[in-house]
Design a protein around this motif. Sequence first.
Motif, PDB file in Angstrom:
ATOM      1  N   SER A 119       3.879 -12.496 -13.297  1.00  9.05           N
ATOM      2  CA  SER A 119       3.681 -12.010 -11.929  1.00  9.05           C
ATOM      3  C   SER A 119       4.812 -11.101 -11.472  1.00  9.05           C
ATOM      4  CB  SER A 119       3.570 -13.202 -10.960  1.00  9.05           C
ATOM      5  OG  SER A 119       2.403 -13.943 -11.227  1.00  9.05           O
ATOM      6  N   THR A 120       6.012 -11.219 -12.084  1.00 13.14           N
ATOM      7  CA  THR A 120       7.133 -10.404 -11.610  1.00 13.14           C
ATOM      8  C   THR A 120       6.873  -8.924 -11.841  1.00 13.14           C
ATOM      9  OG1 THR A 120       8.308 -10.678 -13.724  1.00 13.14           O
ATOM     10  CG2 THR A 120       8.817 -12.247 -11.980  1.00 13.14           C
ATOM     11  N   LEU A 121       6.500  -8.556 -13.063  1.00 18.16           N
ATOM     12  CA  LEU A 121       6.258  -7.143 -13.353  1.00 18.16           C
ATOM     13  C   LEU A 121       5.010  -6.637 -12.625  1.00 18.16           C
ATOM     14  CD1 LEU A 121       7.163  -4.632 -14.826  1.00 18.16           C
ATOM     15  CD2 LEU A 121       5.953  -5.427 -16.876  1.00 18.16           C
ATOM     16  N   ALA A 122       3.979  -7.489 -12.527  1.00 23.39           N
ATOM     17  CA  ALA A 122       2.763  -7.083 -11.818  1.00 23.39           C
ATOM     18  C   ALA A 122       3.051  -6.848 -10.333  1.00 23.39           C
ATOM     19  CB  ALA A 122       1.681  -8.146 -11.996  1.00 23.39           C
ATOM     20  N   LEU A 123       3.842  -7.727  -9.704  1.00 18.23           N
ATOM     21  CA  LEU A 123       4.211  -7.543  -8.294  1.00 18.23           C
ATOM     22  C   LEU A 123       5.064  -6.292  -8.119  1.00 18.23           C
ATOM     23  CD1 LEU A 123       5.057 -11.251  -7.363  1.00 18.23           C
ATOM     24  CD2 LEU A 123       3.211  -9.888  -6.362  1.00 18.23           C
ATOM     25  N   LEU A 124       5.927  -6.029  -9.090  1.00 20.62           N
ATOM     26  CA  LEU A 124       6.792  -4.857  -9.036  1.00 20.62           C
ATOM     27  C   LEU A 124       5.967  -3.575  -9.108  1.00 20.62           C
ATOM     28  CD1 LEU A 124       9.904  -4.586  -8.914  1.00 20.62           C
ATOM     29  CD2 LEU A 124       9.868  -4.200 -11.377  1.00 20.62           C
ATOM     30  N   VAL A 125       5.020  -3.539 -10.041  1.00 16.64           N
ATOM     31  CA  VAL A 125       4.162  -2.360 -10.200  1.00 16.64           C
ATOM     32  C   VAL A 125       3.341  -2.123  -8.940  1.00 16.64           C
ATOM     33  CG1 VAL A 125       2.162  -1.475 -11.468  1.00 16.64           C
ATOM     34  CG2 VAL A 125       4.077  -2.478 -12.717  1.00 16.64           C
ATOM     35  N   ALA A 126       2.838  -3.211  -8.332  1.00 15.67           N
ATOM     36  CA  ALA A 126       2.027  -3.071  -7.111  1.00 15.67           C
ATOM     37  C   ALA A 126       2.867  -2.615  -5.923  1.00 15.67           C
ATOM     38  CB  ALA A 126       1.365  -4.406  -6.790  1.00 15.67           C
ATOM     39  N   ASP A 127       4.142  -3.000  -5.886  1.00 17.72           N
ATOM     40  CA  ASP A 127       5.008  -2.659  -4.756  1.00 17.72           C
ATOM     41  C   ASP A 127       5.526  -1.229  -4.827  1.00 17.72           C
ATOM     42  OD1 ASP A 127       5.600  -3.982  -2.431  1.00 17.72           O
ATOM     43  OD2 ASP A 127       7.551  -4.720  -3.083  1.00 17.72           O
ATOM     44  N   TYR A 128       5.467  -0.612  -6.009  1.00 19.82           N
ATOM     45  CA  TYR A 128       5.981   0.757  -6.184  1.00 19.82           C
ATOM     46  C   TYR A 128       4.895   1.623  -6.831  1.00 19.82           C
ATOM     47  CZ  TYR A 128      10.619  -1.005  -5.033  1.00 19.82           C
ATOM     48  OH  TYR A 128      11.685  -1.573  -4.377  1.00 19.82           O
ATOM     49  N   PRO A 129       3.911   2.064  -6.047  1.00 24.00           N
ATOM     50  CA  PRO A 129       2.803   2.840  -6.618  1.00 24.00           C
ATOM     51  C   PRO A 129       3.182   4.268  -7.011  1.00 24.00           C
ATOM     52  CG  PRO A 129       2.557   2.638  -4.231  1.00 24.00           C
ATOM     53  CD  PRO A 129       3.735   1.785  -4.612  1.00 24.00           C
ATOM     54  N   GLN A 130       4.243   4.839  -6.385  1.00 23.23           N
ATOM     55  CA  GLN A 130       4.629   6.216  -6.709  1.00 23.23           C
ATOM     56  C   GLN A 130       5.246   6.260  -8.111  1.00 23.23           C
ATOM     57  OE1 GLN A 130       5.922   4.479  -4.174  1.00 23.23           O
ATOM     58  NE2 GLN A 130       4.929   5.297  -2.334  1.00 23.23           N
ATOM     59  N   PRO A 131       4.796   7.217  -8.967  1.00 22.72           N
ATOM     60  CA  PRO A 131       5.262   7.267 -10.360  1.00 22.72           C
ATOM     61  C   PRO A 131       6.785   7.327 -10.510  1.00 22.72           C
ATOM     62  CG  PRO A 131       3.393   8.726 -10.047  1.00 22.72           C
ATOM     63  CD  PRO A 131       3.779   8.239  -8.681  1.00 22.72           C
ATOM     64  N   GLY A 132       7.455   8.162  -9.689  1.00 24.11           N
ATOM     65  CA  GLY A 132       8.905   8.301  -9.809  1.00 24.11           C
ATOM     66  C   GLY A 132       9.631   7.017  -9.471  1.00 24.11           C
ATOM     67  N   ALA A 133       9.267   6.407  -8.330  1.00 21.42           N
ATOM     68  CA  ALA A 133       9.907   5.150  -7.911  1.00 21.42           C
ATOM     69  C   ALA A 133       9.589   4.033  -8.888  1.00 21.42           C
ATOM     70  CB  ALA A 133       9.443   4.780  -6.502  1.00 21.42           C
ATOM     71  N   ARG A 134       8.334   4.021  -9.390  1.00 19.27           N
ATOM     72  CA  ARG A 134       7.944   2.975 -10.337  1.00 19.27           C
ATOM     73  C   ARG A 134       8.754   3.084 -11.632  1.00 19.27           C
ATOM     74  NH1 ARG A 134       1.708   2.108 -11.868  1.00 19.27           N
ATOM     75  NH2 ARG A 134       1.712   1.385  -9.705  1.00 19.27           N
ATOM     76  N   ALA A 135       8.926   4.302 -12.139  1.00 13.16           N
ATOM     77  CA  ALA A 135       9.702   4.496 -13.363  1.00 13.16           C
ATOM     78  C   ALA A 135      11.132   4.007 -13.180  1.00 13.16           C
ATOM     79  CB  ALA A 135       9.683   5.965 -13.778  1.00 13.16           C
ATOM     80  N   LYS A 136      11.686   4.246 -11.979  1.00 14.68           N
ATOM     81  CA  LYS A 136      13.068   3.846 -11.715  1.00 14.68           C
ATOM     82  C   LYS A 136      13.218   2.327 -11.703  1.00 14.68           C
ATOM     83  CE  LYS A 136      15.118   6.477  -8.824  1.00 14.68           C
ATOM     84  NZ  LYS A 136      15.562   7.143  -7.579  1.00 14.68           N
ATOM     85  N   VAL A 137      12.294   1.627 -11.025  1.00 11.73           N
ATOM     86  CA  VAL A 137      12.428   0.165 -10.949  1.00 11.73           C
ATOM     87  C   VAL A 137      12.062  -0.492 -12.284  1.00 11.73           C
ATOM     88  CG1 VAL A 137      12.082   0.063  -8.461  1.00 11.73           C
ATOM     89  CG2 VAL A 137      10.101  -0.165  -9.962  1.00 11.73           C
ATOM     90  N   ILE A 138      11.140   0.122 -13.051  1.00 13.14           N
ATOM     91  CA  ILE A 138      10.829  -0.426 -14.375  1.00 13.14           C
ATOM     92  C   ILE A 138      12.042  -0.294 -15.294  1.00 13.14           C
ATOM     93  CG2 ILE A 138       9.493  -0.002 -16.476  1.00 13.14           C
ATOM     94  CD1 ILE A 138       7.036   0.364 -14.792  1.00 13.14           C
TER      95      ILE A 138
END
Length: 466
Positions: A119-138
């Motif tokens: 659930s941690t990675l799934a919640l993270l992906v859902a919380d950051y839908p923008q590609p740039g921000a998502r890449a940064k938090v991943i």
Amino acid sequence: MSPTPAPRRRIALAIILGSQLMMTLDTSIITTALPHVQRQFGFSQSGLSWVQNAYVLAFGGLLLLGARAGDLLGRRRVFLAGIVLFTAASLAAGLAQSGGWLIIARTVQGLAAALAVPSTLALLVADYPQPGARAKVIALYSGVIGAGGSVGIVIGGVFTDLLSWRWGMLVNVPIGIAIALLAPRFLAETERRSGTFDLGGALTSTTGMTALVYGFIQAAAAGWSAPSTVISLGLGVVLLVAFVLIEHRAPQPITPLRLFRSVERSGSYAGRILIVGATFSTFYFLSQYLQEVLHLSALQTGFAYVPITGMFFAMVYAIRPLQDRLGRPALLVASLVIALVGMAWLSRISTGSSYFPDVLLPLLVIGIGQGIAIILMTQGGVAAVEPQDAGAASGLVNVAHQLGGSLGIAILTIAYARASSPTDPTAGFHAAFTGADVFFLIALILAVVVAVADRRASRLADLPAT
């Protein structure tokens, strides 16, 4: 008054990263303490590996079921259940009075982590839908996973030398309580969905992986021709084949096989198994080498991993400009070449080696290569997944991580046991590190094959329709 969206997301990110770090730490926090645990409870070398593998196998084997539970019941709800159970199991492990008690508690810790982590990675992906921000938090998330193993060794060394190895387990209790109190306020709940649990898939995948790892451990202890080895390995293969057949026919599988249609995702899962198997096994055997051959204390052994931990976190900030300049496939190949060189260097250790330069410098090189590779493979493992598959894809990323750790230790324990010599205390370690180098080499070959296939697919896609 509820927090504004930006502060809420930052706190939610801290909760997710903190929980992920806590559960990643537990794969290695007891590594530095293994000689102490072995003396206290009388474990053999093969039995000692179950202190690690009990946690890792339960964690990896049940991750897919945990991901499915999050999809059906709500990811925050399942995440909280996992955190509460993990906290209780950590308390039990810290109070263990026998080897069996410790292994059972470690198994329950793994079960709890399997509920919480998908659930941690799934919640993270859902919380950051923008590609740039998502890449940064991943990248940050991947850095926590990559560095978590070495951070755990550092913390474990401090506790073992100054207090007791038990505090490596007990420290999770206050952290788990804090996360359980904060999560309901700052983590958004996902909708519950109708559906069924794929219990057949969960049972065959978990027992299949356990039988496979047990077979490798028995091969180290009793030999390849021993009945226990042959039966375990055969049973593992049969159960994993049954798992694939069940998932092919199941109306709601825990592992949708469509996730493997992407060459990038499939390569990322396989490559992750290999590089985590190499790195995790290196930590496992190197901790024993530093204490048994170089005669460092548990505290000194823990601090010996500080440089590689810093290198892992540094790669989080270095990867973005490197990826923009080289592209993901070329950067992945380059990172694995670097890791391969570092591992080959480390495998040259002997009785006359010293921490500097024979251990420190190779560790820094490995940290650069593995730190970049693990981030790229996390990105690749969830690349272009549909929202309904986010939980399963993130679960597979973590399954590959845990399966790599358990298989790596099991397989390289065979190399260690076969090469060990009473006249050369480093022979077994040399063989184990050489085996880890082979893991990196196979991962490199796989990365090249995936890069070529990816480029070919892109060229075909660019051709005009006929």
